[in-house]
Design a protein around this motif. Structure first.
Motif, PDB file in Angstrom:
ATOM      1  N   GLY A 129       6.651 -10.489  13.270  1.00 42.41           N
ATOM      2  CA  GLY A 129       7.989 -10.312  12.721  1.00 42.41           C
ATOM      3  C   GLY A 129       8.033  -9.922  11.258  1.00 42.41           C
ATOM      4  N   GLU A 130       6.949  -9.387  10.729  1.00 41.19           N
ATOM      5  CA  GLU A 130       6.904  -8.994   9.319  1.00 41.19           C
ATOM      6  C   GLU A 130       7.176  -7.509   9.173  1.00 41.19           C
ATOM      7  N   GLN A 131       7.790  -7.146   8.072  1.00 42.75           N
ATOM      8  CA  GLN A 131       8.019  -5.741   7.771  1.00 42.75           C
ATOM      9  C   GLN A 131       6.842  -5.223   6.952  1.00 42.75           C
ATOM     10  N   PRO A 132       6.176  -4.159   7.407  1.00 46.10           N
ATOM     11  CA  PRO A 132       5.038  -3.633   6.660  1.00 46.10           C
ATOM     12  C   PRO A 132       5.503  -2.798   5.465  1.00 46.10           C
ATOM     13  N   GLU A 133       4.568  -2.563   4.583  1.00 42.63           N
ATOM     14  CA  GLU A 133       4.804  -1.635   3.484  1.00 42.63           C
ATOM     15  C   GLU A 133       4.186  -0.304   3.897  1.00 42.63           C
ATOM     16  N   ILE A 134       4.908   0.790   3.719  1.00 40.88           N
ATOM     17  CA  ILE A 134       4.385   2.109   4.075  1.00 40.88           C
ATOM     18  C   ILE A 134       3.515   2.594   2.917  1.00 40.88           C
ATOM     19  N   VAL A 135       2.283   3.000   3.234  1.00 41.93           N
ATOM     20  CA  VAL A 135       1.331   3.456   2.220  1.00 41.93           C
ATOM     21  C   VAL A 135       0.930   4.896   2.519  1.00 41.93           C
ATOM     22  N   PRO A 136       0.587   5.671   1.470  1.00 39.39           N
ATOM     23  CA  PRO A 136       0.284   7.089   1.685  1.00 39.39           C
ATOM     24  C   PRO A 136      -1.114   7.381   2.232  1.00 39.39           C
ATOM     25  N   PHE A 137      -2.047   6.445   2.031  1.00 38.06           N
ATOM     26  CA  PHE A 137      -3.417   6.675   2.509  1.00 38.06           C
ATOM     27  C   PHE A 137      -4.076   5.309   2.753  1.00 38.06           C
ATOM     28  N   PRO A 138      -5.095   5.273   3.620  1.00 43.71           N
ATOM     29  CA  PRO A 138      -5.728   3.993   3.959  1.00 43.71           C
ATOM     30  C   PRO A 138      -6.563   3.446   2.803  1.00 43.71           C
ATOM     31  N   PRO A 139      -6.882   2.151   2.849  1.00 43.23           N
ATOM     32  CA  PRO A 139      -7.718   1.566   1.797  1.00 43.23           C
ATOM     33  C   PRO A 139      -9.158   2.036   1.923  1.00 43.23           C
ATOM     34  N   ARG A 172       0.966   2.189  -6.401  1.00 43.30           N
ATOM     35  CA  ARG A 172       0.454   3.545  -6.185  1.00 43.30           C
ATOM     36  C   ARG A 172      -1.041   3.597  -5.909  1.00 43.30           C
ATOM     37  N   ARG A 173      -1.668   2.428  -5.825  1.00 41.40           N
ATOM     38  CA  ARG A 173      -3.119   2.431  -5.605  1.00 41.40           C
ATOM     39  C   ARG A 173      -3.565   1.140  -4.927  1.00 41.40           C
ATOM     40  N   TRP A 174      -4.782   1.196  -4.381  1.00 43.88           N
ATOM     41  CA  TRP A 174      -5.398   0.027  -3.761  1.00 43.88           C
ATOM     42  C   TRP A 174      -6.154  -0.754  -4.825  1.00 43.88           C
ATOM     43  N   VAL A 175      -6.024  -2.077  -4.798  1.00 37.81           N
ATOM     44  CA  VAL A 175      -6.712  -2.962  -5.742  1.00 37.81           C
ATOM     45  C   VAL A 175      -7.473  -3.998  -4.923  1.00 37.81           C
ATOM     46  N   TRP A 176      -8.737  -4.220  -5.279  1.00 35.12           N
ATOM     47  CA  TRP A 176      -9.557  -5.172  -4.545  1.00 35.12           C
ATOM     48  C   TRP A 176      -9.201  -6.596  -4.946  1.00 35.12           C
ATOM     49  N   GLN A 177      -8.895  -7.420  -3.960  1.00 34.74           N
ATOM     50  CA  GLN A 177      -8.642  -8.847  -4.156  1.00 34.74           C
ATOM     51  C   GLN A 177      -9.908  -9.569  -3.722  1.00 34.74           C
ATOM     52  N   LYS A 178     -10.606 -10.194  -4.650  1.00 35.02           N
ATOM     53  CA  LYS A 178     -11.869 -10.861  -4.334  1.00 35.02           C
ATOM     54  C   LYS A 178     -11.663 -11.992  -3.330  1.00 35.02           C
ATOM     55  N   GLY A 179     -12.692 -12.245  -2.551  1.00 40.19           N
ATOM     56  CA  GLY A 179     -12.677 -13.361  -1.624  1.00 40.19           C
ATOM     57  C   GLY A 179     -12.704 -14.680  -2.387  1.00 40.19           C
ATOM     58  N   SER A 180     -12.332 -15.752  -1.709  1.00 41.04           N
ATOM     59  CA  SER A 180     -12.296 -17.049  -2.378  1.00 41.04           C
ATOM     60  C   SER A 180     -12.345 -18.183  -1.361  1.00 41.04           C
ATOM     61  N   TRP A 181     -12.717 -19.354  -1.864  1.00 41.82           N
ATOM     62  CA  TRP A 181     -12.639 -20.570  -1.069  1.00 41.82           C
ATOM     63  C   TRP A 181     -11.210 -21.067  -1.142  1.00 41.82           C
TER      64      TRP A 181
END
Length: 124
Positions: free
Chosen positions: A35-45, A74-83
């Motif tokens: 039931g979530e609305q996605p964000e439309i992006v111009p290109f894949p990550p 306007r761009r992809w940003v890496w979100q680091k993994g975490s505990w």
């Protein structure tokens, strides 16, 4: 020492060494985006980035959540993994990008979700 005896000793040691190199990594229970609305992006990550997993924190309920790409305007940003320590009854809905029937790319951001009394997923 004869060759047969050396091999007989080394094979069990090699198996033991390999088994000890792959400890179980506690990961979250995963589930869907409902039931979530996605964000439309111009290109894949881009492809995922390799990460070094730090030592597990003392909290025994902590699970490892892999890093993932996030769309930031306007761009992809890496979100680091975490505990992270999950909320009781929650699951992790990983980030996902899918192509819709009209050809657009839809991005669903990763995050924790819980199920309400009707079984629908909600953000905590």
């Amino acid at each position: 020492m004869d060759r047969h005896r050396i091999v007989t000793l080394l094979v069990p040691c090699a198996w033991l060494a390999l088994a000890s190199c792959t400890p179980a990594l506690p990961v979250p229970q995963v589930g869907p985006h409902v039931g979530e609305q996605p964000e439309i992006v111009p290109f894949p990550p881009p492809a995922a980035q390799p990460e070094v997993i730090p030592a597990r924190p003392k909290d025994k309920g902590a699970v490892w959540v892999d890093g993932e790409w996030q769309w930031r305007g306007r761009r992809w940003v890496w979100q680091k993994g975490s505990w992270q320590v999950p909320y009781p009854g929650s699951y992790w809905a990983p980030a996902v990008t899918i192509r819709q029937q009209d050809g657009t790319l839809a991005f669903f951001q990763g995050g924790w979700r819980t199920r309400n009394k009707t079984g629908d997923a909600t953000k905590p």
